[in-house]
Design a protein around this motif. Structure first.
Motif, PDB file in Angstrom:
ATOM      1  N   ALA A 115       0.844  -1.199   0.000  1.00  0.00           N
ATOM      2  CA  ALA A 115       0.000   0.000   0.000  1.00  0.00           C
ATOM      3  C   ALA A 115       0.871   1.237   0.000  1.00  0.00           C
ATOM      4  N   TYR A 116       0.576   2.153  -0.923  1.00  0.00           N
ATOM      5  CA  TYR A 116       1.240   3.460  -0.932  1.00  0.00           C
ATOM      6  C   TYR A 116       0.480   4.426  -0.029  1.00  0.00           C
ATOM      7  N   LEU A 117       1.223   5.221   0.737  1.00  0.00           N
ATOM      8  CA  LEU A 117       0.596   6.317   1.466  1.00  0.00           C
ATOM      9  C   LEU A 117       0.087   7.333   0.444  1.00  0.00           C
ATOM     10  N   PRO A 118      -1.130   7.849   0.618  1.00  0.00           N
ATOM     11  CA  PRO A 118      -1.745   8.736  -0.381  1.00  0.00           C
ATOM     12  C   PRO A 118      -0.867   9.937  -0.710  1.00  0.00           C
ATOM     13  N   GLY A 119      -0.787  10.241  -2.021  1.00  0.00           N
ATOM     14  CA  GLY A 119      -0.075  11.423  -2.473  1.00  0.00           C
ATOM     15  C   GLY A 119       1.421  11.365  -2.318  1.00  0.00           C
ATOM     16  N   SER A 120       1.966  10.166  -2.147  1.00  0.00           N
ATOM     17  CA  SER A 120       3.402  10.064  -1.897  1.00  0.00           C
ATOM     18  C   SER A 120       3.999   8.894  -2.658  1.00  0.00           C
ATOM     19  N   SER A 121       5.323   8.785  -2.602  1.00  0.00           N
ATOM     20  CA  SER A 121       6.035   7.648  -3.176  1.00  0.00           C
ATOM     21  C   SER A 121       6.490   6.697  -2.079  1.00  0.00           C
TER      22      SER A 121
END
Length: 324
Positions: free
Chosen positions: A253-259
């Motif tokens: 899972a990616y943290l929203p709005g980030s890499s």
């Protein structure tokens, strides 16, 4: 499940979510509800504010694996659950069954089923991977419940039976990707259903694609157990790799709005890894058993995880600590 009171910051309470492994966890977009999928064939929906179990849903009958994935709709009102040869859509508020999505062409053999499910970002499509050797991903229109289209993986060697292990839409909804048990990844253009490319890891390990995750910043993370590659979405170009014995990624899972990518560990840890800088940022510790699932809400500060012992934890991604 271990649930922390996010309002009063009280002591954590332990709830045994399933009789066996909690294979996966999904978090509602507002971060207030979690759904856990168990190897006992049950899905349970939890209120994370007070730890109350809201609903219990029967998914696929218990077998060697149970339910592997569940998915909240983008508006948080529906929950998609794989139930053998249907995808059941449940009303999150009432716990009632709203619809059963079917594909009449799926093989009527005991081991044939749907294996994974996800929503498109606009909520108009539900996609599920077929575990029947067809190499197909099925899409339905959520407004009508009717089959929209079947996506077919590329050419296969004679006698091959491609099994879909995971499926995800890109964050902007323009692409859809599916991993297979033979270690291959296929990416399609969502609007045209045109196949963009297929990809295998450079070492041609021929092991399951165990997890996928799209970032908001143009990357696709692909896991083959303890080995990950980070691809450019538009053409599949490999931007970086990661391998460690501590990783066994059944979920990403990616943290929203980030890499920044959350990577579950065999050792009970969760790594926060920046796939642009190719650098580990933090290791979250707290689970006593192998971490099976991770999920984020629209709140970049919080994520949840589930493990082999049926425990769910809520984490503060910024402060690097479990809440409270």
């Amino acid at each position: 499940i271990k649930v922390w009171d996010m309002v009063n910051r009280g002591a954590p309470r332990r709830i045994q979510a399933h009789t066996v492994t909690a294979n996966a966890v999904a978090l509602s977009p507002n971060g207030k509800l979690a759904a856990t999928a168990g190897g006992d064939g049950l899905v349970r929906v939890w209120n994370l504010t007070n730890g109350e179990r809201l609903h219990e849903i029967e998914g696929s009958p218990p077998d060697e694996s149970g339910i592997q994935t569940v998915a909240f709709s983008p508006d948080g009102k529906s929950l998609a659950v794989v139930n053998k040869r249907t995808v059941d859509i449940w009303n999150v508020e009432t716990g009632e069954l709203k619809d059963q999505l079917k594909d009449q062409s799926i093989r009527l053999v005991d081991w044939c089923k749907f294996s994974c499910v996800c929503y498109s970002p606009n909520g108009l499509d539900v996609a599920a991977g077929r575990w029947d050797g067809s190499g197909k991903v099925v899409r339905w229109d959520t407004r009508t419940g009717k089959l929209r289209q079947e996506l077919q993986v590329g050419s296969m060697p004679e006698g091959a039976y491609p099994l879909i292990t995971c499926v995800q839409f890109s964050a902007d909804g323009q692409a859809i990707a599916a991993g297979r048990r033979d270690g291959a990844l296929t990416v399609w253009d969502h609007a045209t259903s045109t196949q963009l490319y297929e990809h295998k890891d450079d070492d041609a390990r021929h092991v399951d694609v165990s997890a996928l995750a799209f970032s908001d910043t143009g990357q696709l993370a692909v896991a083959w157990g303890d080995y990950l590659e980070f691809l450019r979405i538009e053409d599949g170009h490999c931007l970086g790799r990661l391998q460690t014995d501590a990783i066994e990624a059944f979920s990403l899972a990616y943290l929203p709005g980030s890499s920044q990518l959350l990577i579950p560990g065999f050792d009970g840890t969760i790594r926060r890894y920046d796939t642009r800088e190719m650098q580990e940022k933090h290791v979250f510790q707290g689970h006593e058993f192998r971490v099976m699932g991770v999920a984020c809400s629209n709140d970049v500060n919080t994520f949840v995880s589930s493990d082999d012992d049926g425990v769910l934890r809520i984490w503060n991604a910024v402060d690097k600590a479990t809440l409270p």
